[in-house]
Write a protein that holds these residues in place. Structure first.
Motif, PDB file in Angstrom:
ATOM      1  N   UNK A 147       0.817  -1.214   0.000  1.00 10.59           N
ATOM      2  CA  UNK A 147       0.000   0.000   0.000  1.00 10.59           C
ATOM      3  C   UNK A 147       0.846   1.258   0.000  1.00 10.59           C
ATOM      4  N   UNK A 148       1.932   1.251   0.766  1.00 16.42           N
ATOM      5  CA  UNK A 148       2.835   2.416   0.790  1.00 16.42           C
ATOM      6  C   UNK A 148       3.434   2.646  -0.593  1.00 16.42           C
ATOM      7  N   UNK A 149       3.841   1.556  -1.236  1.00 12.42           N
ATOM      8  CA  UNK A 149       4.461   1.676  -2.568  1.00 12.42           C
ATOM      9  C   UNK A 149       3.440   2.181  -3.596  1.00 12.42           C
ATOM     10  N   UNK A 150       2.215   1.717  -3.490  1.00 12.36           N
ATOM     11  CA  UNK A 150       1.185   2.196  -4.419  1.00 12.36           C
ATOM     12  C   UNK A 150       0.900   3.683  -4.180  1.00 12.36           C
ATOM     13  N   UNK A 151       0.876   4.108  -2.924  1.00 16.78           N
ATOM     14  CA  UNK A 151       0.668   5.527  -2.631  1.00 16.78           C
ATOM     15  C   UNK A 151       1.807   6.371  -3.218  1.00 16.78           C
ATOM     16  N   UNK A 152       3.029   5.868  -3.141  1.00 20.76           N
ATOM     17  CA  UNK A 152       4.156   6.577  -3.757  1.00 20.76           C
ATOM     18  C   UNK A 152       4.004   6.629  -5.275  1.00 20.76           C
ATOM     19  N   UNK A 153       3.509   5.537  -5.849  1.00 18.50           N
ATOM     20  CA  UNK A 153       3.252   5.528  -7.284  1.00 18.50           C
ATOM     21  C   UNK A 153       2.250   6.606  -7.683  1.00 18.50           C
ATOM     22  N   UNK A 154       1.212   6.781  -6.888  1.00 22.74           N
ATOM     23  CA  UNK A 154       0.225   7.847  -7.160  1.00 22.74           C
ATOM     24  C   UNK A 154       0.890   9.216  -7.124  1.00 22.74           C
ATOM     25  N   UNK A 155       1.745   9.424  -6.131  1.00 23.94           N
ATOM     26  CA  UNK A 155       2.438  10.718  -6.029  1.00 23.94           C
ATOM     27  C   UNK A 155       3.310  10.965  -7.259  1.00 23.94           C
ATOM     28  N   UNK A 156       3.970   9.906  -7.728  1.00 28.53           N
ATOM     29  CA  UNK A 156       4.794  10.046  -8.937  1.00 28.53           C
ATOM     30  C   UNK A 156       3.920  10.367 -10.149  1.00 28.53           C
TER      31      UNK A 156
ATOM     32  N   UNK B 131     -10.741  19.869   0.586  1.00 29.64           N
ATOM     33  CA  UNK B 131     -11.531  20.824   1.367  1.00 29.64           C
ATOM     34  C   UNK B 131     -10.832  21.276   2.649  1.00 29.64           C
ATOM     35  N   UNK B 132     -11.049  22.546   3.006  1.00 27.93           N
ATOM     36  CA  UNK B 132     -10.602  23.089   4.292  1.00 27.93           C
ATOM     37  C   UNK B 132     -11.471  22.524   5.396  1.00 27.93           C
ATOM     38  N   UNK B 133     -10.995  22.472   6.653  1.00 28.21           N
ATOM     39  CA  UNK B 133      -9.615  22.732   7.022  1.00 28.21           C
ATOM     40  C   UNK B 133      -8.712  21.544   6.700  1.00 28.21           C
ATOM     41  N   UNK B 134      -7.421  21.831   6.572  1.00 30.89           N
ATOM     42  CA  UNK B 134      -6.441  20.767   6.389  1.00 30.89           C
ATOM     43  C   UNK B 134      -6.097  20.195   7.767  1.00 30.89           C
ATOM     44  N   UNK B 135      -6.334  18.899   7.934  1.00 29.80           N
ATOM     45  CA  UNK B 135      -6.038  18.228   9.204  1.00 29.80           C
ATOM     46  C   UNK B 135      -5.033  17.097   8.947  1.00 29.80           C
ATOM     47  N   UNK B 136      -4.705  16.390  10.009  1.00 27.47           N
ATOM     48  CA  UNK B 136      -3.804  15.242   9.838  1.00 27.47           C
ATOM     49  C   UNK B 136      -4.467  14.120   9.055  1.00 27.47           C
ATOM     50  N   UNK B 137      -5.777  14.190   8.822  1.00 29.83           N
ATOM     51  CA  UNK B 137      -6.479  13.190   8.015  1.00 29.83           C
ATOM     52  C   UNK B 137      -6.815  13.684   6.611  1.00 29.83           C
ATOM     53  N   UNK B 138      -6.234  14.829   6.210  1.00 28.46           N
ATOM     54  CA  UNK B 138      -6.474  15.339   4.860  1.00 28.46           C
ATOM     55  C   UNK B 138      -5.580  14.626   3.852  1.00 28.46           C
ATOM     56  N   UNK B 139      -6.110  14.494   2.661  1.00 29.20           N
ATOM     57  CA  UNK B 139      -5.365  13.910   1.539  1.00 29.20           C
ATOM     58  C   UNK B 139      -4.121  14.755   1.236  1.00 29.20           C
ATOM     59  N   UNK B 140      -2.996  14.106   1.099  1.00 22.41           N
ATOM     60  CA  UNK B 140      -1.758  14.813   0.754  1.00 22.41           C
ATOM     61  C   UNK B 140      -1.740  15.026  -0.753  1.00 22.41           C
ATOM     62  N   UNK B 141      -1.817  16.257  -1.167  1.00 19.47           N
ATOM     63  CA  UNK B 141      -2.006  16.589  -2.578  1.00 19.47           C
ATOM     64  C   UNK B 141      -0.995  17.655  -2.998  1.00 19.47           C
ATOM     65  N   UNK B 142       0.285  17.306  -2.950  1.00 20.00           N
ATOM     66  CA  UNK B 142       1.329  18.316  -3.185  1.00 20.00           C
ATOM     67  C   UNK B 142       1.246  18.908  -4.584  1.00 20.00           C
ATOM     68  N   UNK B 146       8.899  18.994  -4.681  1.00 22.39           N
ATOM     69  CA  UNK B 146       9.366  18.977  -3.290  1.00 22.39           C
ATOM     70  C   UNK B 146       8.289  18.390  -2.375  1.00 22.39           C
ATOM     71  N   UNK B 147       7.067  18.871  -2.521  1.00 23.03           N
ATOM     72  CA  UNK B 147       5.977  18.364  -1.694  1.00 23.03           C
ATOM     73  C   UNK B 147       5.720  16.884  -1.949  1.00 23.03           C
ATOM     74  N   UNK B 148       5.789  16.464  -3.206  1.00 20.30           N
ATOM     75  CA  UNK B 148       5.595  15.045  -3.539  1.00 20.30           C
ATOM     76  C   UNK B 148       6.676  14.193  -2.877  1.00 20.30           C
TER      77      UNK B 148
END
Lengths: 321, 321
Positions: A147-156, B131-142, B146-148
């Motif tokens: 799952x971690x690797x697939x999430x990294x794939x999405x980021x790429x 959607x706001x607010x950004x919490x620790x459960x928000x989707x990481x969408x860099x 750098x963010x990725x």
């Protein structure tokens, strides 16, 4: 139109190739060449266009360079070490599922022609203490290396798309059931075998209880969605190229009842319930209250019922076995 | 207690080393050795314990092997190619920010002694249509490479922690302001320079408007939080080792007013507002309605006011320049 399926020897790759051969077109263009690439020689596919079968190692950049050239319009990036194996073989999982994916994307970046890249992620990116329901805006909190690797794939896929190197699309596949063929090393394997084997008169072991809920899709709908996934317009997808492929949530009991409704009571008697801690350790962290609003809005679809999944298996796969 | 700071030559690394030297202990244990590692020779730090200064290249596994051994109890993983540079030098960003991090984690996995690893992620993991607010459960969408890369680093920290190879903690740093020293290639550089330069009688350019909001933390609080971040118990963190470090959201105008409140009206006259599209293209996607509930519950802290940030800069850094 030249298409390359990396992972073209696997279940999804072979079914996708067969469907492309039946259609003859993708994205409104006639298919000239289909490259089926896999770590072992992919089985041949009968088609009116050229089908090249290539063995490759996506951890090796020279091997990747032979697969993809500037004429490759669409790449299906399906190759993966599955969840159970990636958990046992930590390095191999990262080598294939992260570095291998990056090697393909780097090859494409070097060519500079911006092909469509369809990547199969997994609902294994979800898990842990993230509130229900799981949506496309939920935190990706994988509980397995796979799952971690697939999430990294999405980021790429997202980063290479944002930079204009690819036109990427990443779909988190539900667990595919009923899968034909031999069991693989996915922890989800039993979610097919408890139907596949009994429907062919053989016993199968279910390592979880009847009330275990999970999120499923039939192979047939998965292939339809992968084709739509290449065809949907980039501007309709927007910035975030990763989304969950539509599926449906059923318990093991509901699925068994569906099998019984379609084929009668005999098959169910062949299912033996036996706990398997190694499987449970993986699947207990999986999420099932999953919503795929974005993909649904783009025209991708789930099955209507698990009865349909059973019927699709009988029509598409059981006869061919 | 042996500590290794990878990125020990940078602002955060040097301040962290100075604070560790002042304390002499970490996690209740006396510090014997501090290894300061960076791509160029880190500046010396006066301390009662041994300070080793090492030049290293974290993309090279042999170089990484020299940094970390089985006696290394705590690793601070601060090294990074910053946002602006990672956007311009695509390969270098991935080499350092993803493969370099993995090399360090692989070295630790091979040693098998499960050290504490504190990784500095960034609020640049957030962005886009979430959607706001950004919490620790928000989707990481860099919205930057750098963010990725930082989001991938978080996934690695979580996976290596889950597997028991490290006791990892990943903190998404707010933008640090007021940073001392020379401008770096971070797109956020102006968020310090518009205070740092005027407070020293020099002009500075602000490439965004007064109403631009962002999420900030002073260097002093950042260092305190990184020390707490190593000391908090693993069982109190739970499965997900990644979280946002507490910060506060202010507009440029509010921050300028705070500077004026502390030092009088002269400094503000040295700020020139000039649009810079290359900077705007990066920072426009950054999020600011960010909440750090998990880290706050673990005892990490934000600044009370931006007046405090200005006072900290004057007390800690301006005199030393």
């Amino acid at each position: 139109m030249k298409i390359c399926i990396i992972g073209g020897g696997g279940l999804v790759g072979q079914k996708l190739a067969t469907e492309l051969a039946a259609r003859g077109t993708l994205k409104g263009q006639t298919i000239d060449t289909l490259v089926l690439a896999d770590v072992v020689d992919p089985a041949p596919i009968a088609a009116d266009f050229t089908v090249e079968r290539v063995t490759c190692d996506i951890t090796d950049t020279a091997s990747v360079a032979k697969l993809v050239d500037a004429d490759t319009d669409v790449i299906y990036l399906l190759a993966a070490i599955v969840s159970g194996q990636a958990e046992e073989e930590f390095e191999l999982g990262y080598d294939i599922n992260m570095f291998g994916i990056r090697n393909v994307l780097e090859r494409v970046r070097a060519l500079g022609h911006k092909p469509t890249v369809v990547f199969t992620s997994s609902i294994a990116v979800f898990g842990g203490d993230v509130p229900d329901p799981i949506t496309d805006n939920s935190y990706l909190n994988p509980q397995t290396s796979y799952g971690a690797q697939k999430a990294m794939g999405e980021l790429l896929i997202n980063d290479y798309s944002r930079k204009g190197f690819i036109d990427g699309r990443a779909f988190r596949l539900p667990t595919i059931s009923v899968r034909p063929g031999k069991p693989n090393r996915a922890a989800s394997g039993f979610m097919s075998s408890i139907f596949r084997e009994p429907l062919q008169g053989q016993e199968a072991v279910c390592p979880v209880g009847r009330d275990f809920p999970h999120y499923y899709l039939s192979p047939r709908k998965c292939i339809e969605n992968l084709i739509k996934g290449a065809e949907v317009k980039a501007e309709d997808i927007g910035q975030n190229r990763a989304m969950t492929m539509p599926g449906r949530t059923w318990t093991i009991g509901q699925m068994i009842d569906a099998m019984t409704a379609v084929t009668g009571p005999q098959a169910e008697t062949l299912i033996k319930f036996e706990e398997q801690p190694a499987v449970w350790d993986i699947v207990k962290g999986w999420r099932f209250d999953i919503h795929a609003d974005k993909a649904l809005s783009l025209g991708l679809e789930a099955d209507e019922s698990f009865e349909d999944n059973i019927r699709h298996f009988i029509a598409d796969d059981k006869a061919a076995l």
